[in-house]
Motif scaffolding. Sequence first.
Motif, PDB file in Angstrom:
ATOM      1  N   PHE A 137      58.391  46.790  32.280  1.00 43.74           N
ATOM      2  CA  PHE A 137      58.511  47.741  32.942  1.00 43.74           C
ATOM      3  C   PHE A 137      58.138  47.192  34.530  1.00 43.74           C
ATOM      4  N   ALA A 138      57.343  46.264  34.718  1.00 45.19           N
ATOM      5  CA  ALA A 138      56.861  45.577  36.171  1.00 45.19           C
ATOM      6  C   ALA A 138      56.385  44.492  36.125  1.00 45.19           C
ATOM      7  N   THR A 139      56.453  43.870  37.161  1.00 41.96           N
ATOM      8  CA  THR A 139      55.824  42.320  37.207  1.00 41.96           C
ATOM      9  C   THR A 139      54.539  42.804  38.231  1.00 41.96           C
ATOM     10  N   LEU A 140      53.434  42.350  37.511  1.00 42.25           N
ATOM     11  CA  LEU A 140      52.023  42.378  38.346  1.00 42.25           C
ATOM     12  C   LEU A 140      51.749  41.007  39.031  1.00 42.25           C
ATOM     13  N   PRO A 141      51.092  41.161  40.262  1.00 41.46           N
ATOM     14  CA  PRO A 141      51.040  40.007  40.903  1.00 41.46           C
ATOM     15  C   PRO A 141      49.696  39.141  40.604  1.00 41.46           C
ATOM     16  N   TRP A 142      48.681  39.692  39.793  1.00 41.03           N
ATOM     17  CA  TRP A 142      47.658  39.157  39.407  1.00 41.03           C
ATOM     18  C   TRP A 142      46.938  38.054  40.324  1.00 41.03           C
ATOM     19  N   GLU A 143      46.278  38.883  41.356  1.00 40.48           N
ATOM     20  CA  GLU A 143      45.537  38.193  42.397  1.00 40.48           C
ATOM     21  C   GLU A 143      44.411  37.401  42.010  1.00 40.48           C
ATOM     22  N   TYR A 144      43.745  38.065  41.228  1.00 41.06           N
ATOM     23  CA  TYR A 144      42.331  37.617  40.701  1.00 41.06           C
ATOM     24  C   TYR A 144      42.190  37.626  39.329  1.00 41.06           C
ATOM     25  N   PRO A 145      42.994  36.970  38.346  1.00 37.71           N
ATOM     26  CA  PRO A 145      43.097  37.055  36.945  1.00 37.71           C
ATOM     27  C   PRO A 145      41.625  37.143  36.375  1.00 37.71           C
ATOM     28  N   LEU A 146      40.726  36.056  36.533  1.00 41.48           N
ATOM     29  CA  LEU A 146      39.566  35.906  36.184  1.00 41.48           C
ATOM     30  C   LEU A 146      38.494  37.260  36.394  1.00 41.48           C
ATOM     31  N   LEU A 147      38.603  37.740  37.486  1.00 42.34           N
ATOM     32  CA  LEU A 147      37.870  38.954  37.816  1.00 42.34           C
ATOM     33  C   LEU A 147      38.398  39.953  36.931  1.00 42.34           C
ATOM     34  N   ALA A 148      39.538  40.294  36.797  1.00 42.65           N
ATOM     35  CA  ALA A 148      40.380  41.284  36.136  1.00 42.65           C
ATOM     36  C   ALA A 148      39.765  40.956  34.480  1.00 42.65           C
ATOM     37  N   ALA A 149      39.792  39.814  34.116  1.00 42.03           N
ATOM     38  CA  ALA A 149      39.354  39.710  32.745  1.00 42.03           C
ATOM     39  C   ALA A 149      37.717  40.114  32.523  1.00 42.03           C
ATOM     40  N   LEU A 150      36.822  39.903  33.626  1.00 43.01           N
ATOM     41  CA  LEU A 150      35.701  40.114  33.755  1.00 43.01           C
ATOM     42  C   LEU A 150      35.456  41.754  33.805  1.00 43.01           C
ATOM     43  N   ALA A 223      41.461  43.619  41.161  1.00 45.53           N
ATOM     44  CA  ALA A 223      41.567  42.300  40.677  1.00 45.53           C
ATOM     45  C   ALA A 223      43.207  41.780  40.624  1.00 45.53           C
ATOM     46  N   ILE A 224      43.775  42.646  40.093  1.00 45.13           N
ATOM     47  CA  ILE A 224      45.120  42.765  39.554  1.00 45.13           C
ATOM     48  C   ILE A 224      46.101  42.559  40.873  1.00 45.13           C
ATOM     49  N   ILE A 225      46.108  43.644  41.420  1.00 44.60           N
ATOM     50  CA  ILE A 225      47.153  43.630  42.648  1.00 44.60           C
ATOM     51  C   ILE A 225      46.379  43.504  44.049  1.00 44.60           C
ATOM     52  N   GLY A 226      45.274  43.146  44.206  1.00 45.31           N
ATOM     53  CA  GLY A 226      44.633  42.673  45.409  1.00 45.31           C
ATOM     54  C   GLY A 226      44.387  43.724  46.550  1.00 45.31           C
ATOM     55  N   VAL A 227      44.435  45.059  46.075  1.00 47.11           N
ATOM     56  CA  VAL A 227      44.252  46.102  46.988  1.00 47.11           C
ATOM     57  C   VAL A 227      43.340  47.164  46.122  1.00 47.11           C
ATOM     58  N   GLY A 228      42.426  47.625  46.750  1.00 52.43           N
ATOM     59  CA  GLY A 228      41.547  48.685  46.200  1.00 52.43           C
ATOM     60  C   GLY A 228      40.839  49.687  47.275  1.00 52.43           C
ATOM     61  N   ASP A 229      40.243  50.770  46.667  1.00 50.77           N
ATOM     62  CA  ASP A 229      39.716  51.658  47.512  1.00 50.77           C
ATOM     63  C   ASP A 229      38.280  51.319  48.011  1.00 50.77           C
ATOM     64  N   THR A 230      37.628  50.310  47.054  1.00 52.65           N
ATOM     65  CA  THR A 230      36.288  49.523  47.375  1.00 52.65           C
ATOM     66  C   THR A 230      36.368  48.362  47.240  1.00 52.65           C
ATOM     67  N   SER A 231      35.256  47.569  47.454  1.00 48.02           N
ATOM     68  CA  SER A 231      35.159  46.164  47.552  1.00 48.02           C
ATOM     69  C   SER A 231      34.772  45.591  46.093  1.00 48.02           C
ATOM     70  N   PHE A 232      34.978  44.402  45.925  1.00 43.39           N
ATOM     71  CA  PHE A 232      34.715  43.901  44.521  1.00 43.39           C
ATOM     72  C   PHE A 232      33.313  43.918  44.361  1.00 43.39           C
ATOM     73  N   ALA A 233      32.573  43.503  45.241  1.00 40.02           N
ATOM     74  CA  ALA A 233      30.987  43.706  45.040  1.00 40.02           C
ATOM     75  C   ALA A 233      30.535  44.918  44.641  1.00 40.02           C
ATOM     76  N   ILE A 234      30.955  46.077  45.385  1.00 38.63           N
ATOM     77  CA  ILE A 234      30.562  47.455  44.917  1.00 38.63           C
ATOM     78  C   ILE A 234      30.816  47.769  43.385  1.00 38.63           C
ATOM     79  N   ALA A 235      32.343  47.639  43.394  1.00 41.88           N
ATOM     80  CA  ALA A 235      33.023  47.857  41.928  1.00 41.88           C
ATOM     81  C   ALA A 235      32.231  47.049  40.780  1.00 41.88           C
ATOM     82  N   PHE A 236      32.058  45.724  40.938  1.00 42.91           N
ATOM     83  CA  PHE A 236      31.221  44.964  39.872  1.00 42.91           C
ATOM     84  C   PHE A 236      30.008  45.435  39.887  1.00 42.91           C
ATOM     85  N   GLY A 237      29.300  45.784  40.832  1.00 48.61           N
ATOM     86  CA  GLY A 237      27.767  45.842  40.887  1.00 48.61           C
ATOM     87  C   GLY A 237      27.494  47.155  40.013  1.00 48.61           C
TER      88      GLY A 237
END
Length: 262
Positions: A137-150, A223-237
């Motif tokens: 259905f779509a091709t994903l950009p996978w900007e940060y695959p390791l972060l997505a897996a984590l 982590a997949i598309i490279g755009v989010g409503d919050t930062s990685f640090a907050i989301a993962f934390g």
Amino acid sequence: MVPQPDNRFYAWLPFVTLLRKEILRFRRVSTQTLLAPIVTASLYLFVFGATLGNRLTVLEGFSYAQFVIPGLIIMGVINNSFANTSSSLFMSRYLGGIVDLLVTPVTPPQFIMAYTLAAMLRGLLVGSVVLLISFLFATLPWEYPLLAALMAMIASFLFAQFGLIAAIYAHNFDTLSVYTNFMILPLIYLGGVFYPISILPAPWSSLSYLNPLFYLIDGFRHAIIGVGDTSFAIAFGVSATIAAILFAWAAWLIGKGYRLRS
């Protein structure tokens, strides 16, 4: 001289046996535990990918299919990780099999991790198959695959712990349904699976930040598309903190044998 067996092997044998039992349990009913959620996710993908994917956009630069697919993947991971531990432990309590398990030399950490790893395996398997189907259905950009897996692993670990806690506190099957239908699903749907919370009017956009599942969904999508409503640090934390709290809670309950020996 006859070589002595390694005591470390025997110390971990109960853990390996319990883990194998839990994996075999969901494999034996794979139509219900694996196929059914995959079919459900495929229907979501068809509706939002094939019909609306290229006709609607909620995020500039991305099709709606690209936006919604990460949310559907993490939703499959969450639902199946929770379902595996909650149903397995509750059935052991309900049928009385937990009594036999408690007299075995399984330590509380081994007990938790056996249930958790089996649940994570099921959740991540479902999420992986949903990902494979999404390629249609779509091709994903996978900007940060390791972060997505984590983030996927954190989500599955977190809801495996929540499943253990729910199974311990549940009085019957209806109680488990309450956790799923009136807690998890609403929080998933209101956590930004189908829309970015940035498009919500006040005060709903601000209230969405109080939803703990928002951070799992947004962090995985970011982590997949490279755009989010919050930062990685907050989301993962936030996600890792909640996971640690639930793990400590589950360990405390199981260590005390709360409602397991009755």
